[in-house]
Structure formats: C-alpha cells, structure tokens
Write an enzyme that holds these catalytic residues in place. Structure first.
Site, PDB file in Angstrom:
ATOM      1  N   CYS A   1     -10.245 -10.189  18.786  1.00 31.81           N
ATOM      2  CA  CYS A   1      -9.890  -9.036  17.799  1.00 31.81           C
ATOM      3  C   CYS A   1     -11.393  -8.352  17.668  1.00 31.81           C
ATOM      4  CB  CYS A   1      -9.527  -9.395  16.609  1.00 31.81           C
ATOM      5  SG  CYS A   1     -10.059 -10.963  15.900  1.00 31.81           S
TER       6      CYS A   1
ATOM      7  N   GLN B   1      -6.510   6.705  -0.081  1.00 29.57           N
ATOM      8  CA  GLN B   1      -7.108   7.541  -1.081  1.00 29.57           C
ATOM      9  C   GLN B   1      -8.377   6.970  -1.411  1.00 29.57           C
ATOM     10  OE1 GLN B   1      -4.206   5.725  -0.774  1.00 29.57           O
ATOM     11  NE2 GLN B   1      -2.706   7.360  -0.895  1.00 29.57           N
ATOM     12  N   THR B   2      -8.907   5.784  -1.488  1.00 30.66           N
ATOM     13  CA  THR B   2     -10.327   5.147  -1.749  1.00 30.66           C
ATOM     14  C   THR B   2     -11.132   6.038  -0.519  1.00 30.66           C
ATOM     15  OG1 THR B   2      -9.155   3.116  -2.275  1.00 30.66           O
ATOM     16  CG2 THR B   2     -11.745   3.314  -2.084  1.00 30.66           C
ATOM     17  N   ARG B   3     -10.701   6.116   0.699  1.00 33.08           N
ATOM     18  CA  ARG B   3     -11.651   6.451   1.619  1.00 33.08           C
ATOM     19  C   ARG B   3     -11.704   8.156   1.441  1.00 33.08           C
ATOM     20  NH1 ARG B   3     -10.230   3.360   7.133  1.00 33.08           N
ATOM     21  NH2 ARG B   3      -9.046   1.668   6.143  1.00 33.08           N
TER      22      ARG B   3
ATOM     23  N   ARG C   1     -13.744   0.554   4.407  1.00 40.09           N
ATOM     24  CA  ARG C   1     -12.344   0.070   4.260  1.00 40.09           C
ATOM     25  C   ARG C   1     -11.799   0.586   2.772  1.00 40.09           C
ATOM     26  NH1 ARG C   1     -10.682  -5.712   4.846  1.00 40.09           N
ATOM     27  NH2 ARG C   1      -8.623  -4.484   4.638  1.00 40.09           N
ATOM     28  N   GLY C   2     -10.789  -0.168   2.680  1.00 43.75           N
ATOM     29  CA  GLY C   2      -9.991   0.419   1.536  1.00 43.75           C
ATOM     30  C   GLY C   2      -8.975   1.319   1.705  1.00 43.75           C
ATOM     31  N   ASN C   3      -8.049   1.589   0.891  1.00 45.19           N
ATOM     32  CA  ASN C   3      -6.847   2.621   1.387  1.00 45.19           C
ATOM     33  C   ASN C   3      -7.211   3.871   1.614  1.00 45.19           C
ATOM     34  OD1 ASN C   3      -6.779   3.768  -1.097  1.00 45.19           O
ATOM     35  ND2 ASN C   3      -5.663   2.246  -2.159  1.00 45.19           N
TER      36      ASN C   3
ATOM     37  N   LYS D   1       0.684  -0.630  15.047  1.00 44.38           N
ATOM     38  CA  LYS D   1      -0.614  -1.075  15.339  1.00 44.38           C
ATOM     39  C   LYS D   1      -1.150  -2.369  14.644  1.00 44.38           C
ATOM     40  CE  LYS D   1      -3.919   1.898  13.253  1.00 44.38           C
ATOM     41  NZ  LYS D   1      -4.680   2.843  13.050  1.00 44.38           N
ATOM     42  N   ASP D   2      -0.638  -2.596  13.493  1.00 41.89           N
ATOM     43  CA  ASP D   2      -0.965  -3.818  12.768  1.00 41.89           C
ATOM     44  C   ASP D   2      -0.405  -5.065  13.229  1.00 41.89           C
ATOM     45  OD1 ASP D   2      -2.754  -2.139  11.345  1.00 41.89           O
ATOM     46  OD2 ASP D   2      -1.256  -1.941   9.746  1.00 41.89           O
TER      47      ASP D   2
ATOM     48  N   SER E   1       1.052  -1.242   0.092  1.00 39.52           N
ATOM     49  CA  SER E   1       0.059  -0.087   0.024  1.00 39.52           C
ATOM     50  C   SER E   1       0.815   0.996   0.072  1.00 39.52           C
ATOM     51  CB  SER E   1      -0.799   0.041   1.204  1.00 39.52           C
ATOM     52  OG  SER E   1      -0.141   0.261   2.459  1.00 39.52           O
TER      53      SER E   1
ATOM     54  N   SER F   1     -13.212   0.564  11.950  1.00 35.50           N
ATOM     55  CA  SER F   1     -12.252   0.269  13.091  1.00 35.50           C
ATOM     56  C   SER F   1     -13.253   0.164  14.203  1.00 35.50           C
ATOM     57  CB  SER F   1     -11.323   1.394  13.223  1.00 35.50           C
ATOM     58  OG  SER F   1     -11.161   1.639  14.763  1.00 35.50           O
ATOM     59  N   LEU F   2     -13.191  -1.004  15.125  1.00 36.95           N
ATOM     60  CA  LEU F   2     -14.311  -1.254  15.942  1.00 36.95           C
ATOM     61  C   LEU F   2     -13.892  -0.056  16.961  1.00 36.95           C
ATOM     62  CD1 LEU F   2     -13.690  -4.962  16.518  1.00 36.95           C
ATOM     63  CD2 LEU F   2     -15.746  -3.920  15.832  1.00 36.95           C
ATOM     64  N   ARG F   3     -12.545   0.099  17.593  1.00 39.26           N
ATOM     65  CA  ARG F   3     -12.345   1.077  18.410  1.00 39.26           C
ATOM     66  C   ARG F   3     -12.845   2.559  18.132  1.00 39.26           C
ATOM     67  NH1 ARG F   3      -8.800   5.316  18.435  1.00 39.26           N
ATOM     68  NH2 ARG F   3      -7.934   4.304  16.515  1.00 39.26           N
ATOM     69  N   ARG F   4     -12.632   2.965  16.888  1.00 38.65           N
ATOM     70  CA  ARG F   4     -13.321   4.075  16.360  1.00 38.65           C
ATOM     71  C   ARG F   4     -14.840   4.135  16.437  1.00 38.65           C
ATOM     72  NH1 ARG F   4      -9.007   4.412  11.930  1.00 38.65           N
ATOM     73  NH2 ARG F   4      -7.348   5.447  12.882  1.00 38.65           N
TER      74      ARG F   4
HETATM   75  N1  LIG Z   1      -4.637  -1.080   9.484  1.00 34.06           N
HETATM   76  C1  LIG Z   1      -4.683   0.521   9.107  1.00 34.06           C
HETATM   77  C2  LIG Z   1      -3.741   1.174   9.403  1.00 34.06           C
HETATM   78  N2  LIG Z   1      -2.527   0.773  10.164  1.00 34.06           N
HETATM   79  C3  LIG Z   1      -1.786   1.908  10.329  1.00 34.06           C
HETATM   80  C4  LIG Z   1      -2.683   3.130  10.048  1.00 34.06           C
HETATM   81  C5  LIG Z   1      -1.846   4.258  10.267  1.00 34.06           C
HETATM   82  C6  LIG Z   1      -0.680   4.641  10.469  1.00 34.06           C
HETATM   83  C7  LIG Z   1       0.010   4.685  12.019  1.00 34.06           C
HETATM   84  O1  LIG Z   1      -0.796   4.313  12.786  1.00 34.06           O
HETATM   85  O2  LIG Z   1       0.979   4.482  12.095  1.00 34.06           O
HETATM   86  C8  LIG Z   1      -3.441   2.649   9.412  1.00 34.06           C
HETATM   87  C9  LIG Z   1      -4.770   3.527   8.562  1.00 34.06           C
HETATM   88  C10 LIG Z   1      -5.457   4.362   9.766  1.00 34.06           C
HETATM   89  O3  LIG Z   1      -5.596   4.062  10.741  1.00 34.06           O
HETATM   90  O4  LIG Z   1      -5.825   5.379   9.475  1.00 34.06           O
END
Ligand SMILES: NCc1[nH]cc(CCC(=O)O)c1CC(=O)O
Length: 308
Positions: free
Chosen positions: A244, A155-157, A151-153, A85-86, A13, A131-134
């Site tokens: 999760c 740019q898509t969002r 979802r999506g990258n 985060k991932d 990405s 995002s479940l948290r958001r």
């Molecule tokens: N899987 C999504 C993801 N993983 C890390 C980031 C943002 C960059 C970061 O937290 O360092 C994002 C996108 C988002 O939450 O906007």
C-alpha cells in the site's frame, strides 16, 4: 407494504452517504419503491477513526471496508456501497462487487487558493495531500513544491485551504460533484499528466455471492462500460500487488468497443516513474490490465518495489 426490505451499509462520511443516497434513489426509480423500503445504515470504519496519520502508514488493506463487509457477511445489511478506489483487489470469501454504477469524471481536481491552475503555483508553494499517488505525481511535475500531510474529510480540507494552511490541494472531481461542491474546483487535471487512481470516480456495490434476490434488484443499476473499465484497472492493480506504499495510477477508457488503458507506477519521491499502455477488445479487459501490470513490473525491475 413491507418496510426496509433492503439495507444499505455505508461509511458515515458525507461523501459515502451521498453515494448511498444515490444508490437508493436509483433502486427506487428502477423498481418503483418508496423511500422507506430502503434503509441506509451508516457505519464507522478504521479508516474513518484514524485521522492523524497517512493511510499508507497505518497499513493493511480494507481500512474503509472491513467492518462493512463483516456486517454484510452477518446479514445485518444486504448490500454495501463503496468508492471503488477504497476497495482492496481481493475480497473476503462469499462477497463480490456485483454492480458498478456509471462512472463519474475520473479526473483529479485541483483547488487553488490564489491561483486557479496547478501549473501556476509559485515556486515553493504548499500543497496539501496525503495520497501517495498524488504526492508522487506532484513531486514529479513540480519538485519545488512543498507537500504537507492533509487528511480529514472533504469539508475539513476545504476549510484548511480557506484558512491559508495550504496554497492548493487535490481531490477527486467525482467526490466533489457528488457533494455538490464542484464550484470549488479551479483546475481539472488531464490524465496524460496526472493519472487518476484505479477505480476513481466509480461507485461499486458489494453483495453476497449467490444472493439471487439482491442480484435481481441490482441488475438494472449495472453500467456495463464502467464494469469493463474497472475489470481492467483492478486487474492491473491486483497483479502489481504493490504494497500500500506503492503509488499506482491507472485508467481505462472505452471507445467504440475498444479499450485503452494507461497505467503508471512511481516512487513516492516522484523521481522514478514507469508508464505503460495497452489496448484491445473489451472482451479482454482483465487480460489487458494484467498484461500491462506484468510489462510495467518488468520495466521497473525487481528492486523497484523494495527500495523505499
Ligand atoms: N479515500 C478517499 C476517497 N475515496 C474516494 C474518493 C473520491 C470519490 C471517488 O473516487 O469515487 C475519495 C476522496 C478523494 O480522493 O478526493
């Protein structure tokens, strides 16, 4: 001169590539290497291929990391660059997060179409987030809003937002900055109201344990305060061991040798939220996170994690 003496594995990405380029640039600067000495190897992960469902529904941890870790194990790449985060809290045997780069802004950014501030959204407005948290934080603050899967990258969002599919969305400020898209941000969410995800804004480098050549190359990139904050946040996450599907937030701040941590667990509908905080010496970072996890678990009670 040697070519491609170091291979960096990354997702493909734009955000992941930006993070890999940043890591390459820092390695070049630290060691006076030419660009050709470091090859960037983009890879596709399960998280990238599945675009039509929320990640929590797909289940399983390491959706964005597994394939890359296999390549690291197999010696096809030397290091992997990830958004912290991932990364699951438990890593495969033989691999570790050896270095964290200095953390960017950990806050969530709001991007509004007709209003700048999240709090100014009209009654019933549509917010896009998967995002479940958001989602839980949004429902807690504004139960009147309508939340749609999104979802999506990046740019898509942003395109969907422009086209009017939603009135606003949230993205990590750090990701937008790394993409040079910080101008789209209309509001920054303060952690008191909208606590970020553990690890948000930090880039982690994963490598093979005992790979001394790589350890030496990476050493100058390590940012100590980030590493300490992340030790606390990841201990919190690891000891909660929420599925999760559990919205979990947490942020550690370091100030004059002291660490302050705030953590939160919520139900996805935002109706129940438990907040915890901890403070102590930076030497005890992981213990502070672990202790906060135990306390918030006790506060929430045994049924919290299985009710939904
Ligand atoms: N899987 C999504 C993801 N993983 C890390 C980031 C943002 C960059 C970061 O937290 O360092 C994002 C996108 C988002 O939450 O906007």
């Amino acid at each position: 001169m040697q070519t491609a003496s170091l291979k960096i594995g990354t997702r493909g990405s734009k955000l992941a590539l930006a993070q890999a380029y940043e890591t390459r640039r820092r390695l070049q600067e630290a060691h006076g290497l030419p660009e050709e000495a470091i090859e960037i190897v983009p890879m596709s992960t399960a998280g990238d291929r599945i675009q039509d469902r929320p990640l929590a529904e797909i289940g399983g941890k390491g959706l964005f990391t597994e394939e890359i870790e296999q390549a690291l194990h197999a010696g096809e790449i030397d290091i992997a660059v990830h958004s912290t985060k991932d990364i699951p809290t438990v890593l495969p045997d033989g691999l570790h997060l050896s270095v964290y780069l200095e953390r960017e802004d950990p806050r969530d950014a709001f991007i509004g179409r007709n209003v700048k501030k999240f709090t100014d959204l009209p009654q019933g407005a549509v917010v896009g987030s998967s995002s479940l948290r958001r989602q839980a934080l949004i429902r807690r603050l504004r139960p009147d809003l309508q939340i749609v899967m999104y979802r999506g990258n990046v740019q898509t969002r942003l395109r969907k937002l422009e086209e009017g599919e939603v009135d606003g969305t949230f993205l990590a400020a750090a990701g937008l900055r790394r993409l040079g898209l910080q101008d789209v941000i209309t509001d920054l969410m303060e952690p008191e109201h909208f606590l970020p995800a553990p690890g948000q804004g930090a880039i982690a480098i994963e490598s093979r344990i005992g790979d001394t050549r790589i350890d030496a190359l990476l050493a100058p990139l390590a940012h100590r305060e980030t590493q300490i904050a992340l030790a606390c946040e990841r201990a919190f996450l690891g000891h909660l061991d929420g599925s999760c599907r559990t919205p979990i937030a947490g942020l550690a701040i370091i100030d004059q040798g002291q660490l302050r941590f705030n953590g939160m667990i919520l139900t996805p509908d935002g109706t129940q939220a438990h907040h915890v905080s901890g403070e102590g010496s930076i030497a005890d970072a992981a213990a502070i996170g672990e202790d906060a996890a135990k306390r918030v678990r006790a506060m929430a009670g045994p049924d919290f994690f299985k009710d939904w």
